[in-house]
Motif scaffolding. Structure first.
Motif, PDB file in Angstrom:
ATOM      1  N   VAL A   1       0.802  -1.230   0.000  1.00 10.48           N
ATOM      2  CA  VAL A   1       0.000   0.000   0.000  1.00 10.48           C
ATOM      3  C   VAL A   1       0.834   1.278   0.000  1.00 10.48           C
ATOM      4  N   ALA A   2       2.142   1.179   0.059  1.00  6.77           N
ATOM      5  CA  ALA A   2       2.991   2.372   0.142  1.00  6.77           C
ATOM      6  C   ALA A   2       2.896   3.212  -1.127  1.00  6.77           C
ATOM      7  N   THR A   3       3.158   4.499  -0.958  1.00 13.04           N
ATOM      8  CA  THR A   3       3.267   5.445  -2.065  1.00 13.04           C
ATOM      9  C   THR A   3       4.588   6.185  -1.904  1.00 13.04           C
ATOM     10  N   PRO A   4       5.082   6.827  -2.964  1.00 11.41           N
ATOM     11  CA  PRO A   4       6.355   7.544  -2.848  1.00 11.41           C
ATOM     12  C   PRO A   4       6.380   8.573  -1.707  1.00 11.41           C
ATOM     13  N   GLY A   5       5.280   9.285  -1.485  1.00 11.38           N
ATOM     14  CA  GLY A   5       5.255  10.242  -0.391  1.00 11.38           C
ATOM     15  C   GLY A   5       5.409   9.588   0.961  1.00 11.38           C
TER      16      GLY A   5
END
Length: 316
Positions: free
Chosen positions: A199-203
């Motif tokens: 579920v991670a995103t770059p931010g």
């Protein structure tokens, strides 16, 4: 529903990213993290040939197996036989995962010199996966790490659920940092931050890395381990690279999966990672053609095509 609705950290203010690393160490997990998720047990001779082919392709770190109790991971019940039958290539590391002191005993009996432990950043996953609380898990790991370090064995710390937990939702950044620091202070030489359900995103990656640095943990001690459930694994990896991380976990052919998220597409494929690294002129030491051939061969053994986009493109 998007990341904002899920409560995940969005873009954060930050200084200019660090220069890209000149070289990246690929920590290949296909033989362990990949094959442990197979419904059918892969024959020992196939596993050994898989490891031989990956070493021949130039991968310098091959996580070979896990000394977990066969009751919990029957696919890796042959761990001792695999290590005994492994023709270790010069200059290649073959770390194994150990869950507890009994696992360490088995690893020591097999003359293993490189191990990893698997901790949780969330309370619920610690209870479900380790049968221990978030704080209580360290009582299990301390004797393992202490004994291993005393024997001159390198210990890596995996930290799961760093970006989100299927039961609790987003995991607080400060909780992840505090748990990770305890593993490093215990004696782990490296901390691998796991996006277990993808579920991670770059931010979010940027926010977590900045928090570790602010807490006194250098990025030279951090690795990243992304799953591609939402198609963000390469973007997250690029973000980590631009903030100084130089060890990336991946799985040949994209083997593996996440049992805690529907539609999870598994680990970041090593071939996809290499394609990106080549485009960024980052050295990695792997022959992409040989690795693609290896993943095509392994897909044939498993009876299904590789999910890696690069494998599909280069083998079509």
């Amino acid at each position: 529903m998007g990341p904002r609705e899920l409560g995940l950290p969005m873009r954060v203010a930050s200084p200019e990213p660090a220069e890209l690393p000149a070289e990246v160490t690929i920590w290949e997990v296909g033989a362990r993290d990949g094959l442990q998720n197979e419904r059918e047990t892969v024959p020992l001779d196939v596993k050994l040939e898989f490891l031989r082919r990956m070493a021949d392709a130039g991968l310098a770190v091959l996580e070979a197996t896990s000394f977990v109790h066969p009751k919990w991971v029957p696919q890796l019940a042959d761990a001792a036989e695999l290590i005994d039958g492994l023709d270790q290539a010069p200059g290649v590391r073959y770390p194994v995962l150990v869950p507890n002191e009994r696992g360490l005993d088995r690893a020591l009996d097999a003359k293993v010199r490189d191990i990893a432990i698997f901790a949780a950043a969330s309370e619920t996953f610690a209870q479900r996966n380790l049968n221990s609380g978030l704080d209580e898990q360290f009582a299990m790991f301390e004797p393992v790490v202490g004994r291993a370090v005393g024997e001159g064995i390198a210990v890596r710390g995996y930290l799961s659920m760093c970006f989100g937990d299927p039961w609790e939702g987003p995991v607080p950044v400060e909780q992840v940092v505090a748990t990770g620091k305890r593993l490093l202070e215990m004696g782990c030489h490296q901390l691998s931050l796991g996006d277990t359900i993808g579920v991670a995103t770059p931010g979010h990656v940027e926010a977590l890395l900045r928090a570790f640095v602010a807490a006194g943990v250098g990025v030279d001690r951090i690795a990243v381990h992304f799953h591609d459930t939402y198609g963000q694994a390469l973007a997250n990896t690029a973000t980590a690279l631009r903030h100084g991380v130089s060890t990336v976990d991946s799985s040949a052919g994209g083997l593996g999966g996440c049992p805690y998220a529907k539609s999870a597409t598994g680990n970041l494929a090593t071939e996809d990672l290499i394609w990106m690294l080549d485009g960024l002129d980052i050295q990695h030491g792997v022959d992409l053609g040989k690795l693609v051939d290896t993943s095509v061969w392994m897909a044939e053994q498993l009876g299904r095509p590789s999910p890696s986009r690069v494998v599909k493109a280069l083998s079509s």
